[in-house]
Design a protein around this motif. Structure first.
Motif, PDB file in Angstrom:
ATOM      1  N   ILE A 140      31.021  37.914  35.655  1.00 46.24           N
ATOM      2  CA  ILE A 140      31.511  38.579  34.283  1.00 46.24           C
ATOM      3  C   ILE A 140      31.323  39.770  33.533  1.00 46.24           C
ATOM      4  N   GLY A 141      32.279  40.216  32.822  1.00 41.50           N
ATOM      5  CA  GLY A 141      32.708  41.035  32.514  1.00 41.50           C
ATOM      6  C   GLY A 141      32.562  42.469  32.771  1.00 41.50           C
ATOM      7  N   GLN A 142      32.271  42.518  34.610  1.00 37.07           N
ATOM      8  CA  GLN A 142      32.196  43.822  35.261  1.00 37.07           C
ATOM      9  C   GLN A 142      33.556  43.252  36.093  1.00 37.07           C
ATOM     10  N   ARG A 143      33.556  42.560  36.473  1.00 40.75           N
ATOM     11  CA  ARG A 143      35.182  42.482  37.030  1.00 40.75           C
ATOM     12  C   ARG A 143      36.433  41.824  37.109  1.00 40.75           C
ATOM     13  N   ARG A 144      37.282  42.293  37.905  1.00 36.42           N
ATOM     14  CA  ARG A 144      38.875  41.805  37.027  1.00 36.42           C
ATOM     15  C   ARG A 144      38.398  40.503  39.103  1.00 36.42           C
ATOM     16  N   VAL A 145      39.421  39.854  38.375  1.00 39.37           N
ATOM     17  CA  VAL A 145      39.847  39.037  39.457  1.00 39.37           C
ATOM     18  C   VAL A 145      40.773  39.740  40.590  1.00 39.37           C
ATOM     19  N   GLN A 146      41.572  40.287  40.704  1.00 39.56           N
ATOM     20  CA  GLN A 146      41.900  41.286  41.687  1.00 39.56           C
ATOM     21  C   GLN A 146      40.963  42.463  42.723  1.00 39.56           C
ATOM     22  N   ASP A 147      40.104  41.924  41.681  1.00 39.58           N
ATOM     23  CA  ASP A 147      39.330  43.113  42.720  1.00 39.58           C
ATOM     24  C   ASP A 147      38.439  42.436  43.693  1.00 39.58           C
ATOM     25  N   LEU A 148      38.361  41.348  43.555  1.00 40.31           N
ATOM     26  CA  LEU A 148      37.730  40.870  44.517  1.00 40.31           C
ATOM     27  C   LEU A 148      39.239  39.791  45.399  1.00 40.31           C
ATOM     28  N   LEU A 149      40.162  40.580  45.710  1.00 37.06           N
ATOM     29  CA  LEU A 149      41.197  40.450  46.572  1.00 37.06           C
ATOM     30  C   LEU A 149      41.110  41.576  47.463  1.00 37.06           C
ATOM     31  N   THR A 150      41.348  41.095  48.482  1.00 36.51           N
ATOM     32  CA  THR A 150      41.817  41.863  50.054  1.00 36.51           C
ATOM     33  C   THR A 150      42.651  42.857  49.777  1.00 36.51           C
ATOM     34  N   MET A 151      42.934  44.348  50.486  1.00 38.86           N
ATOM     35  CA  MET A 151      43.980  44.836  50.140  1.00 38.86           C
ATOM     36  C   MET A 151      45.413  44.488  49.754  1.00 38.86           C
ATOM     37  N   GLY A 152      45.387  43.233  50.984  1.00 39.06           N
ATOM     38  CA  GLY A 152      46.927  42.788  50.955  1.00 39.06           C
ATOM     39  C   GLY A 152      47.011  42.277  49.934  1.00 39.06           C
ATOM     40  N   GLY A 153      45.861  41.178  49.207  1.00 41.58           N
ATOM     41  CA  GLY A 153      46.042  40.222  48.180  1.00 41.58           C
ATOM     42  C   GLY A 153      46.034  41.370  46.567  1.00 41.58           C
ATOM     43  N   ARG A 154      45.740  42.530  46.708  1.00 42.62           N
ATOM     44  CA  ARG A 154      45.864  43.252  45.368  1.00 42.62           C
ATOM     45  C   ARG A 154      47.096  43.656  45.784  1.00 42.62           C
ATOM     46  N   VAL A 155      47.846  43.688  46.799  1.00 43.05           N
ATOM     47  CA  VAL A 155      49.480  44.136  46.898  1.00 43.05           C
ATOM     48  C   VAL A 155      50.369  43.459  46.186  1.00 43.05           C
ATOM     49  N   PHE A 156      49.499  41.815  46.334  1.00 42.68           N
ATOM     50  CA  PHE A 156      51.024  40.444  45.968  1.00 42.68           C
ATOM     51  C   PHE A 156      49.999  40.428  44.720  1.00 42.68           C
ATOM     52  N   VAL A 163      49.267  29.763  44.857  1.00 44.13           N
ATOM     53  CA  VAL A 163      48.544  31.076  45.824  1.00 44.13           C
ATOM     54  C   VAL A 163      48.385  30.956  46.988  1.00 44.13           C
ATOM     55  N   LYS A 164      48.536  31.328  48.305  1.00 48.27           N
ATOM     56  CA  LYS A 164      47.180  31.215  48.925  1.00 48.27           C
ATOM     57  C   LYS A 164      47.245  33.491  48.893  1.00 48.27           C
ATOM     58  N   LEU A 165      45.931  33.204  49.034  1.00 46.86           N
ATOM     59  CA  LEU A 165      45.203  34.596  48.769  1.00 46.86           C
ATOM     60  C   LEU A 165      44.027  34.628  49.551  1.00 46.86           C
ATOM     61  N   GLU A 166      43.647  35.802  50.188  1.00 47.20           N
ATOM     62  CA  GLU A 166      41.630  36.363  50.495  1.00 47.20           C
ATOM     63  C   GLU A 166      41.367  36.568  50.299  1.00 47.20           C
ATOM     64  N   VAL A 167      39.868  35.988  49.018  1.00 51.78           N
ATOM     65  CA  VAL A 167      38.635  36.443  48.530  1.00 51.78           C
ATOM     66  C   VAL A 167      37.458  37.131  49.378  1.00 51.78           C
ATOM     67  N   VAL A 168      36.882  37.979  48.888  1.00 58.93           N
ATOM     68  CA  VAL A 168      36.537  39.004  49.976  1.00 58.93           C
ATOM     69  C   VAL A 168      34.524  38.558  49.477  1.00 58.93           C
ATOM     70  N   HIS A 169      34.188  37.362  50.183  1.00 61.11           N
ATOM     71  CA  HIS A 169      32.586  37.324  50.133  1.00 61.11           C
ATOM     72  C   HIS A 169      32.107  38.628  50.170  1.00 61.11           C
ATOM     73  N   ARG A 170      30.640  38.513  48.768  1.00 61.02           N
ATOM     74  CA  ARG A 170      29.712  39.232  49.169  1.00 61.02           C
ATOM     75  C   ARG A 170      28.946  40.116  49.935  1.00 61.02           C
ATOM     76  N   ASP A 171      28.998  39.013  51.082  1.00 62.84           N
ATOM     77  CA  ASP A 171      28.362  39.191  52.367  1.00 62.84           C
ATOM     78  C   ASP A 171      29.774  40.384  53.620  1.00 62.84           C
ATOM     79  N   GLY A 172      31.488  40.251  52.615  1.00 65.03           N
ATOM     80  CA  GLY A 172      32.434  41.298  53.286  1.00 65.03           C
ATOM     81  C   GLY A 172      33.037  40.239  54.241  1.00 65.03           C
ATOM     82  N   HIS A 173      32.892  38.929  54.696  1.00 63.87           N
ATOM     83  CA  HIS A 173      33.373  38.168  55.037  1.00 63.87           C
ATOM     84  C   HIS A 173      34.983  37.456  53.966  1.00 63.87           C
ATOM     85  N   LYS A 174      35.985  37.273  54.326  1.00 64.74           N
ATOM     86  CA  LYS A 174      37.162  36.995  54.351  1.00 64.74           C
ATOM     87  C   LYS A 174      36.913  35.338  53.615  1.00 64.74           C
ATOM     88  N   VAL A 175      37.507  34.955  52.271  1.00 64.43           N
ATOM     89  CA  VAL A 175      36.949  33.527  52.463  1.00 64.43           C
ATOM     90  C   VAL A 175      39.033  33.082  51.680  1.00 64.43           C
TER      91      VAL A 175
END
Ligand code: ADP
Length: 522
Positions: free
Chosen positions: A50-66, A84-96
């Motif tokens: 909250i207040g720290q991140r934008r939704v797009q910052d949570l996405l993979t590179m491809g997701g951000r471009v999309f 829309v199906k996109l991959e979000v990066v978990h805090r430990d680095g794996h993609k969800v």
């Protein structure tokens, strides 16, 4: 318990523990509020988002471009994005992998983006299972098709081989007929031979014919012809059989010529088949009526009888090969159940169709054969009338849904393109050679045809010409798919009647605008 108020969860509780991730952002994507489940999926605490991140910052590179190229413009233009199906990066680095829906909404004076998200592991698993099931079904289908083809080939060989010994046998009977036989028993024996041989020849010929049709080996000798002439020939040929059964035949034909572009022998053959059936499946002394008329841009020939009729459950099957209604078997006179399948195949090759009607057993039957009238290109007034009448009667589809045929001898190309278009919600059919295409188009009457040019049998040019020669083929959108893109190639497809010319490999994006335009009109 009665009287006690239900303890419903508060709106806040509902928000935090909803069955999906919920995120509220400003128009820049900055997270203003997010529920517990979404943070949990990503391994973050809510305060880290909250207040720290934008939704797009949570996405993979491809997701951000999309997000930048599609999501943001869509939100701006239509105020929403869906599924829309996109991959979000978990805090430990794996993609969800997640599925997002978002809407832009005003609260007071301020606009917000409201986002709902679901994890799609389960959906993927389900889709994979679907895919496996589909593959298994396709493999079974391929096996069946293979077996069916083997059966067709076997029948063709059988008919061919049976025919060879028949010819000399017929010659011998002809020779015997020249002899002036004295012995009554020999005369009788010769007549039996003659009759049975004729019957056998007829059966084998039918078998050979149907094999040719199923293998696409029938070549029609189409010409301008008056339907009435073919009907007279058929009546003449059927008359002895009708008379011998004591039936009365009533004829009602138009007074003016009914012009078709068709093969006269085949038209006679179809009607003769129907007349013979009417005579065969009607008890002695019945009534048969043959009528012809012009209706809705088609010539409609009807053969009605007062015979044994067909029950409603048997009716749809009578055109299938080798179909015989049980109650009719004793009358079938050794028929193979091929005649009507033959009529159906020949009608389709002419761009027409055959239908059967009966009120039920004992109540007679009616078979109607509809064939397209010739389009009089040289007579602009009369021709236009014919064409106007002959517009295909649209078989209704849901709004925006098109019937599309894909014709390509490369089965993988055809199937994959068809699958792609099917995923867009359209109704698809595929053919892999020219003759099969003509039959498919006559029956399926698609809004659009994606037609390869190099095809076995007759090529795409000829398919287009044949389609355009039919009243129902005038409005069809014909798109040529070819390896050649020179001006002269485009001229050639235009001349054959195509509306568009696309060079292979086809980019579905090139098709989209054509299909959208068509869907708006359909
Ligand atoms: P066949 O006459 O050799 O059996 P067809 O394909 O011509 O083969 O006909 C298929 C079946 O349809 C027949 O066996 C019969 O049961 C039914 N049928 C065809 N025409 C008629 C008719 N006019 N009246 C009743 N039944 C019919």
């Amino acid at each position: 318990m009665p009287g006690q108020p239900l303890a419903l969860p508060s709106a806040d509780e509902l928000f935090e523990d909803a069955a999906c991730g919920l995120v509220l952002t400003d128009l820049d994507g900055r997270i203003l509020r997010v529920n517990r489940i979404f943070c949990h999926w990503l391994g973050h605490g809510c305060e880290q988002l909250i207040g720290q991140r934008r939704v797009q910052d949570l996405l993979t590179m491809g997701g951000r471009v999309f997000h930048q190229t599609h999501w943001a413009p869509l939100m701006q233009m239509q105020g929403s994005v869906a599924e829309v199906k996109l991959e979000v990066v978990h805090r430990d680095g794996h993609k969800v992998p997640m599925l997002f829906n978002a809407v832009r909404r005003r609260h007071g004076d301020v606009m917000f983006d409201e986002i709902a998200a679901m994890v799609v592991h389960d959906r993927q698993k389900y889709e994979q299972e679907l895919l496996l099931a589909r593959k298994a079904a396709e493999a079974a289908q391929a096996q069946l098709t293979h077996a069916d083809r083997r059966k067709d080939e076997f029948l063709a060989t059988l008919a061919h081989e049976l025919r060879n010994p028949l010819a000399p046998m017929q010659n011998v009977v002809r020779l015997l007929k020249r002899q002036a036989l004295e012995d009554a028993q020999l005369v009788w024996a010769r007549e039996v031979l003659d009759r049975q041989l004729a019957h056998l020849t007829h059966l084998v010929d039918d078998l050979l014919e149907i094999s040719r049709i199923t293998q696409g080996k029938v070549d029609l000798r189409c010409q301008r012809m008056d339907l009435r002439d073919a009907l007279h020939v058929a009546v003449e040929a059927a008359q002895p059989f009708i008379d011998s059964a004591g039936h009365a035949l009533a004829l009602s034909l138009p007074e003016v010529p009914v012009m078709l572009h068709a093969d006269p022998t085949r038209v006679t053959q179809m009607v003769l088949n129907l007349l013979n059936n009417a005579a065969k499946y009607t008890p002695q002394g019945g009534r048969i009526a043959l009528t012809a008329e012009v209706r809705g841009g088609e010539a409609v020939v009807a053969v009605r009888d007062s015979g044994i009729g067909i029950s409603a459950d048997q009716l749809p099957g009578v055109f299938e090969m080798f179909s015989q209604v049980a109650s009719a078997l004793e009358r079938a006179d050794g028929g193979l159940g091929i005649g009507l399948a033959l009529v159906k195949g020949l009608a389709a090759l002419h761009g027409g169709r055959i239908e059967a009607r009966s009120e039920g057993p004992g109540l007679g039957s009616e078979f109607t054969l509809s064939l397209p009238l010739v389009v009089e290109a040289e007579d602009s007034v009369g021709g236009q009338e014919v064409m106007d009448m002959a517009m295909p009667e649209p078989i209704p589809t849901a709004p925006g849904v098109l019937r599309i045929a894909v014709v390509d001898d490369n089965e993988d190309s055809a199937d994959s393109l068809a699958m792609l278009l099917e995923m867009q919600g359209h109704e698809l059919r595929v053919a892999n050679d020219g003759l099969a295409a003509v039959m498919l188009l006559a029956e399926f009457r698609p809004h659009a045809v994606l037609l390869d040019i190099g095809l076995p049998g007759i090529d795409g040019f000829e398919v287009a010409r044949r389609v355009r020669a039919q009243p129902w083929g005038q409005a069809m959108l014909l798109v040529a798919l070819t390896g050649w893109g020179q001006q002269q190639d485009k001229d050639a497809t235009a001349q054959a009647g195509f509306d568009h010319h696309l060079v292979k490999p086809v980019n579905p994006d090139d098709l989209a605008p054509m299909l959208e335009r068509l869907a708006r009109q359909a």
